[in-house]
Write a protein that holds these residues in place. Structure first.
Motif, mmCIF file in Angstrom:
data_model
loop_
_atom_site.group_PDB
_atom_site.id
_atom_site.type_symbol
_atom_site.label_atom_id
_atom_site.label_comp_id
_atom_site.label_asym_id
_atom_site.label_seq_id
_atom_site.Cartn_x
_atom_site.Cartn_y
_atom_site.Cartn_z
ATOM 1 N N TYR A 1 0.825 -0.984 0.120
ATOM 2 C CA TYR A 1 0.087 0.040 -0.011
ATOM 3 C C TYR A 1 0.812 1.119 -0.056
ATOM 4 N N ILE A 2 1.982 1.217 0.759
ATOM 5 C CA ILE A 2 2.774 2.533 0.684
ATOM 6 C C ILE A 2 3.517 2.615 -0.486
ATOM 7 N N LYS B 1 1.074 4.307 -2.642
ATOM 8 C CA LYS B 1 0.854 5.734 -2.309
ATOM 9 C C LYS B 1 2.032 6.668 -2.621
ATOM 10 N N ASP C 1 0.522 11.586 -2.363
ATOM 11 C CA ASP C 1 -0.260 11.721 -1.397
ATOM 12 C C ASP C 1 -1.002 13.008 -1.790
ATOM 13 N N GLU C 2 -2.486 12.887 -2.370
ATOM 14 C CA GLU C 2 -3.366 14.111 -2.721
ATOM 15 C C GLU C 2 -3.689 14.663 -1.578
ATOM 16 N N GLU C 3 -4.024 13.618 -0.456
ATOM 17 C CA GLU C 3 -4.773 14.016 0.454
ATOM 18 C C GLU C 3 -3.964 15.304 1.545
ATOM 19 N N SER D 1 2.216 14.916 6.430
ATOM 20 C CA SER D 1 2.093 13.526 5.799
ATOM 21 C C SER D 1 3.191 12.845 5.430
ATOM 22 N N THR E 1 4.418 8.967 6.628
ATOM 23 C CA THR E 1 4.635 7.841 5.888
ATOM 24 C C THR E 1 5.891 7.401 6.009
ATOM 25 N N GLY F 1 0.534 2.122 -10.850
ATOM 26 C CA GLY F 1 1.206 3.374 -10.240
ATOM 27 C C GLY F 1 1.202 4.039 -11.714
#
Length: 217
Positions: free
Chosen positions: A80-81, A84, A89-91, A103, A107, A208
């Motif tokens: 997952y990382i 991501k 990381d859009e968030e 963020s 991570t 990706g």
């Protein structure tokens, strides 16, 4: 020194050189989208938090690795990382562009914690459980990770395609962690030890790439 021979200390240093590469990749990938003024802060605080966790693992590693499926769950988390980090990381985005400092640090610490299971275990084996030796091994890893991540970050800024190689390294590590789950040993054949990491690496890089292209459209 503290009951450790020079040969053992040399072995610890070599283990760190070999095993700290993927940790440096994580730090570089997580920091690359942070505004340039905050990149060094992300590397510093991410490494600081990761080192604290490594020292904690040094004390509880034997008990932690005895928990069923802990390496399997760690492998899934690392997949997952890797995804991501590759797609961004859009968030955690900020107005000036890029991921937030918090963020990136979060991570880095989570990913490094997952991968440090193997690192600390390897060091523990080299020093035969000597806690002082484990701590020395963790301390030795600090300059390797910090300077390594800065070099990789500069390379990624110049050649963005290196990000895919970084994601591939993390994906392969995730596959090896999945295979390292003791509960699965009776069911694993030699072919799977190559097939599973390869399949995971191809999936992460392919996924990706498709997501990145979709964002550009």
């Amino acid at each position: 020194m503290f009951g450790l021979s020079f040969a053992v200390l040399l072995k610890v240093i070599l283990i760190n050189i070999v095993l700290s590469g993927d940790n440096a990749v994580v730090i570089a990938m997580a920091s690359r989208n942070v505004p340039k003024k905050q990149q060094k802060k992300a590397i510093f605080w991410g490494t600081f938090g990761a080192i604290i966790l490594r020292l904690l693992f040094a004390v509880i590693i034997v008990y932690l690795l005895g928990v069923p499926f802990v390496t399997f769950i760690g492998g899934l988390l690392l997949v997952y990382i890797a995804i991501k980090l590759l797609i961004g990381d859009e968030e955690g985005s900020m107005k000036e562009g890029g991921a937030s400092l918090f963020s990136a640090v979060k991570t880095i610490i989570i990913a490094d914690a997952v991968m440090s299971l193997d690192n600390v275990l390897a060091i523990a084996g080299a020093v035969e459980g000597n806690l002082v030796g484990i701590v020395i091994g963790v301390i030795v890893s600090i300059p390797i990770v910090v300077f390594g991540s800065q070099l990789i970050l500069k390379a990624m800024e110049k050649y963005p395609i290196i990000s895919y190689a970084g994601a591939g390294i993390l994906s392969w590590t995730a596959g090896e962690m999945l295979l390292g789950e003791p509960k699965f040993e009776p069911f694993l054949t030699r072919d799977l030890h190559l097939l599973i990491p390869t399949a995971i690496t191809v999936f992460v890089i392919g996924f990706g790439y498709l997501i990145s292209r979709k964002k550009l459209i």
